[in-house]
Scaffold this motif. Structure first.
Motif, short mmCIF file in Angstrom:
data_model
loop_
_atom_site.label_atom_id
_atom_site.label_comp_id
_atom_site.label_asym_id
_atom_site.label_seq_id
_atom_site.Cartn_x
_atom_site.Cartn_y
_atom_site.Cartn_z
N UNK A 1 1.20 -1.21 0.09
CA UNK A 1 -0.02 -0.40 -0.08
C UNK A 1 1.14 1.03 0.12
N UNK A 2 1.80 1.54 0.96
CA UNK A 2 2.62 2.35 1.09
C UNK A 2 3.46 2.63 -0.34
N UNK A 3 3.96 1.89 -1.00
CA UNK A 3 5.23 0.97 -1.93
C UNK A 3 3.76 2.21 -3.47
N UNK A 4 2.97 1.84 -2.85
CA UNK A 4 1.56 2.59 -4.84
C UNK A 4 1.48 3.55 -4.29
N UNK A 5 0.87 4.14 -2.57
CA UNK A 5 -0.06 5.31 -2.44
C UNK A 5 1.05 6.74 -2.28
N UNK B 1 5.00 13.13 1.14
CA UNK B 1 3.67 12.82 1.34
C UNK B 1 3.87 12.92 2.83
N UNK B 2 2.45 13.40 3.16
CA UNK B 2 2.65 12.95 4.78
C UNK B 2 1.97 11.67 4.80
N UNK B 3 2.06 11.40 5.81
CA UNK B 3 1.67 10.14 6.51
C UNK B 3 1.45 9.81 7.85
N UNK C 1 -0.55 0.21 10.61
CA UNK C 1 -1.54 0.01 10.19
C UNK C 1 -0.81 2.06 9.41
N UNK C 2 -1.28 2.79 8.25
CA UNK C 2 -1.14 3.75 7.78
C UNK C 2 -1.55 4.46 7.05
N UNK D 1 4.85 17.05 -5.79
CA UNK D 1 2.73 16.47 -5.74
C UNK D 1 3.01 15.33 -6.91
N UNK D 2 1.94 14.51 -6.98
CA UNK D 2 1.79 13.36 -7.04
C UNK D 2 0.35 13.16 -7.91
#
Length: 143
Positions: free
Chosen positions: A60-64, A69-71, A99-100, A117-118
């Motif tokens: 999930x982290x790798x994808x988004x 990025x704020x996480x 969880x993230x 920006x993404x």
């Protein structure tokens, strides 16, 4: 005993997904978390916290998530003692993410610098083969 941590910060570098020899996904990343307290006139300080995530959370982290990025991360702290190549005893501290979550506003993400920006993820080609359509033939309301 309790070992729970909740953090919110920005990714300091582009996370890279890896696989263990047995095929388990793992990702390492670092987040910059602003300190709550600062003296007047003092430059804002941040802590740089190493994190690791496994399996679906890593994917999930790798994808988004990308650099900047704020996480939000929920997990536990793990420490490991080791001896470096010069024979010095060291301690490594990291957060293992359970969880993230996304955090920050859409405007904040769009208004950031160009490097951060993404493009928004596209779900137009999503695979929905795991879902079954629900057909409601009954016009009666349950109340």
């Amino acid at each position: 005993m309790i070992n729970t941590v909740a953090l919110m910060g920005r990714l300091t570098y582009e996370p890279e997904l890896r696989k263990t020899p047995s095929g388990v996904s793992v990702i390492s990343f670092q987040i910059a978390v602003d300190r709550n307290y600062q003296r007047s006139g003092e430059e804002r300080k941040a802590d740089f916290i190493d994190c690791t995530a496994w399996r679906q959370t890593a994917e999930f982290i790798s994808r988004y998530f990308h650099r900047g990025s704020m996480i939000a991360v929920e997990g536990s702290i793990q420490t490991e003692n080791y001896t470096d190549k010069d024979g010095n005893r060291k301690k490594q501290v990291q957060v293992v993410a359970n969880n993230v979550s996304f955090c920050g506003s859409k405007a904040e993400n769009e208004g950031g610098s160009q490097a951060y920006s993404q493009p928004a993820p596209s779900y137009a080609n999503a695979d929905n083969s795991d879902f079954e359509e629900i057909v409601d033939d009954d016009d009666d309301l349950p109340f």
